[in-house]
Design an enzyme around this catalytic site. Structure first.
Site, PDB file in Angstrom:
ATOM      1  N   LYS A  52      32.420  29.012  11.986  1.00 17.66           N
ATOM      2  CA  LYS A  52      33.340  30.159  12.121  1.00 17.66           C
ATOM      3  C   LYS A  52      34.118  30.112  13.438  1.00 17.66           C
ATOM      4  CE  LYS A  52      29.673  32.980  11.958  1.00 17.66           C
ATOM      5  NZ  LYS A  52      28.526  32.107  12.292  1.00 17.66           N
ATOM      6  N   HIS A 180      19.937  36.272  17.180  1.00 16.44           N
ATOM      7  CA  HIS A 180      21.184  35.974  17.891  1.00 16.44           C
ATOM      8  C   HIS A 180      21.266  36.964  19.045  1.00 16.44           C
ATOM      9  CE1 HIS A 180      25.231  34.974  18.920  1.00 16.44           C
ATOM     10  NE2 HIS A 180      25.388  34.185  17.876  1.00 16.44           N
ATOM     11  N   GLU A 257      22.533  27.719  16.697  1.00 18.66           N
ATOM     12  CA  GLU A 257      23.831  27.810  16.003  1.00 18.66           C
ATOM     13  C   GLU A 257      24.954  28.013  17.010  1.00 18.66           C
ATOM     14  OE1 GLU A 257      23.108  31.269  13.661  1.00 18.66           O
ATOM     15  OE2 GLU A 257      21.581  30.332  12.419  1.00 18.66           O
TER      16      GLU A 257
HETATM   17  C1  LIG Z   1      24.937  34.073  12.642  1.00 20.36           C
HETATM   18  C2  LIG Z   1      25.728  33.517  13.758  1.00 20.36           C
HETATM   19  N1  LIG Z   1      25.373  32.322  14.251  1.00 20.36           N
HETATM   20  C3  LIG Z   1      26.072  31.737  15.249  1.00 20.36           C
HETATM   21  C4  LIG Z   1      27.174  32.350  15.798  1.00 20.36           C
HETATM   22  C5  LIG Z   1      27.920  31.642  16.889  1.00 20.36           C
HETATM   23  O1  LIG Z   1      27.730  32.301  18.088  1.00 20.36           O
HETATM   24  P1  LIG Z   1      28.360  31.745  19.431  1.00 20.36           P
HETATM   25  O2  LIG Z   1      29.758  31.400  19.164  1.00 20.36           O
HETATM   26  O3  LIG Z   1      28.181  32.862  20.381  1.00 20.36           O
HETATM   27  O4  LIG Z   1      27.551  30.550  19.843  1.00 20.36           O
HETATM   28  C6  LIG Z   1      27.573  33.621  15.333  1.00 20.36           C
HETATM   29  C7  LIG Z   1      28.720  34.301  15.929  1.00 20.36           C
HETATM   30  O5  LIG Z   1      29.128  35.369  15.557  1.00 20.36           O
HETATM   31  C8  LIG Z   1      26.821  34.213  14.291  1.00 20.36           C
HETATM   32  O6  LIG Z   1      27.167  35.407  13.787  1.00 20.36           O
END
Ligand SMILES: Cc1ncc(COP(=O)(O)O)c(C=O)c1O
Length: 374
Positions: A52, A180, A257
């Site tokens: 994402k 998270h 993640e």
């Molecule tokens: C379920 C989940 N995993 C991983 C991420 C990635 O987080 P980051 O970009 O802070 O590493 C997000 C970000 O919204 C998330 O919702």
């Protein structure tokens, strides 16, 4: 902020001359460097890149070649990553709320590792993907993180074990625990608190004859946006690594993640001044990208960026605005910068996460072109 002409600014100017603006410049070398930093600082943790943050195919391919696995939030992301040659078995479906059809499509493709945080989701998973490996997501402190996630996702830690027991009764495979700490985590203790809570649940699960194989420590790893700040990652990762060694058996598989950390520093956004005005004795510069484009993170990601120019001279408080007709499309109000001219470049480094990913075509303005450097 004014900067000296360097090989970096010369190259950026050349790229804009060749490709036009707005331009998002992706560096594969910087992507690889971020993977290396992650591995070095967190040797026990397998990175699953959160697609994402930026789903550009060259970014996904580069990270796959560097050995990353993938966190996908939808079937669309799963298909995108599969089309680039990555097997579904290298992914986690890390969205705790999924349409039943998506769960079924994922399972059919071989993506059977997925997160959940409620009984309702378990019922859907059991019906649409019998035997799936499920990871319960718990709510943990998100204090001081730029993007707060614990209000919307995660069960109460005391509900984790009963949910895993229910998963077992439904014929699913209770496989792990996830959390998270919130995105762009600026309080390292969020991780140590979360790891402590996770250790207690994993111990209780073991006692209940439900040994879990995976701990998923999510994303949240912070990056630097301003040159005069220390880079926050290594001290955060050192604490996480220490706590992992202290709290967990060496045979527990630990995954993460990371989105922002892997892709943020690998992209520079170059924009040009398309117009200027003096309003209330202040210079306003209108750029060819803004809040509805690659700087959408100003709204959705609560991001703060450092705006750099290629001119020196006496600075004055200036306002930067985007190109659309909307009053909301103001990028920064109190920037100290020398007087700019139409055609000048304004650029933002560390702009790869949650930027082009949420850009729109509002006002018929196309999102920034992307160029990928080796
Ligand atoms: C379920 C989940 N995993 C991983 C991420 C990635 O987080 P980051 O970009 O802070 O590493 C997000 C970000 O919204 C998330 O919702």
């Amino acid at each position: 902020m004014a900067v000296k002409t360097t090989s970096k600014t010369r190259r950026l100017r050349d790229l804009v001359r060749r490709h036009g603006s707005p331009l998002a410049v992706v560096s594969k070398a910087l992507l690889r460097r971020q993977v290396e930093r992650f591995r070095c600082a967190l040797p026990r943790v397998e990175p699953f890149f959160a697609v994402k943050a930026n789903s550009h195919p060259e970014i996904v391919k580069t990270l796959a070649q560097a050995g990353c696995n993938f966190d996908v939030a939808s079937v669309g992301e799963m298909e995108l990553v599969r089309r680039l040659g990555v097997k579904a078995q290298r992914m986690i479906f890390a969205n705790t709320i999924k349409p039943a059809e998506s769960i079924a499509s994922a399972a059919k493709a071989g993506l059977t590792l997925m997160t959940f945080d409620s009984e309702y989701e378990l019922d859907k998973i059991a019906a649409a993907a019998p035997g799936a490996r499920v990871i319960v997501r718990i709510k943990v402190p998100n204090v001081g993180s730029m993007v707060e996630l614990s209000l919307k996702f995660g069960c109460d830690p005391t509900d984790a074990l009963p949910l895993l027991i229910k998963a077992h009764k439904l014929g699913l495979r209770p496989t792990g625990l996830s959390f998270h700490v919130g995105s762009q985590c600026t309080r390292n203790e969020n991780y140590s608190d979360a790891l402590e809570i996770a250790a207690i649940i994993l111990r209780d699960a073991q006692l209940k004859q439900l040994p879990l194989e995976i701990l998923d420590i999510g994303g949240g790893f912070p990056i630097r946006h301003f040159d005069d700040e220390p880079d926050p990652f290594e001290s955060c990762a050192a604490l996480v690594s220490r706590e992992i060694d202290r709290l967990f058996d060496s045979n527990l598989r630990i995954i993460a993640e990371p989105g922002r950390f892997l892709v943020g520093p690998a992209v520079t956004l170059a924009m040009r001044v398309i117009g200027k005005a003096i309003r209330d004795n202040k210079h306003w510069y209108y750029l060819d990208d803004g809040v509805y484009g690659s700087l959408s993170g100003l709204i959705f990601d609560h991001a703060k960026y450092q705006y750099k120019v290629m001119r020196n001279g006496r600075t004055q408080l200036s306002t930067l605005a985007g190109p659309t007709c909307d009053g909301l499309d103001v990028i920064a109000r109190g920037e100290e910068m020398p007087e700019l001219e139409v055609g000048d470049i304004v650029y933002v480094e560390n702009c790869g996460a949650y930027s082009t990913a949420s850009a729109t075509w509002f006002n018929g303005l196309p999102p920034a072109k992307v160029v990928v450097l080796p």
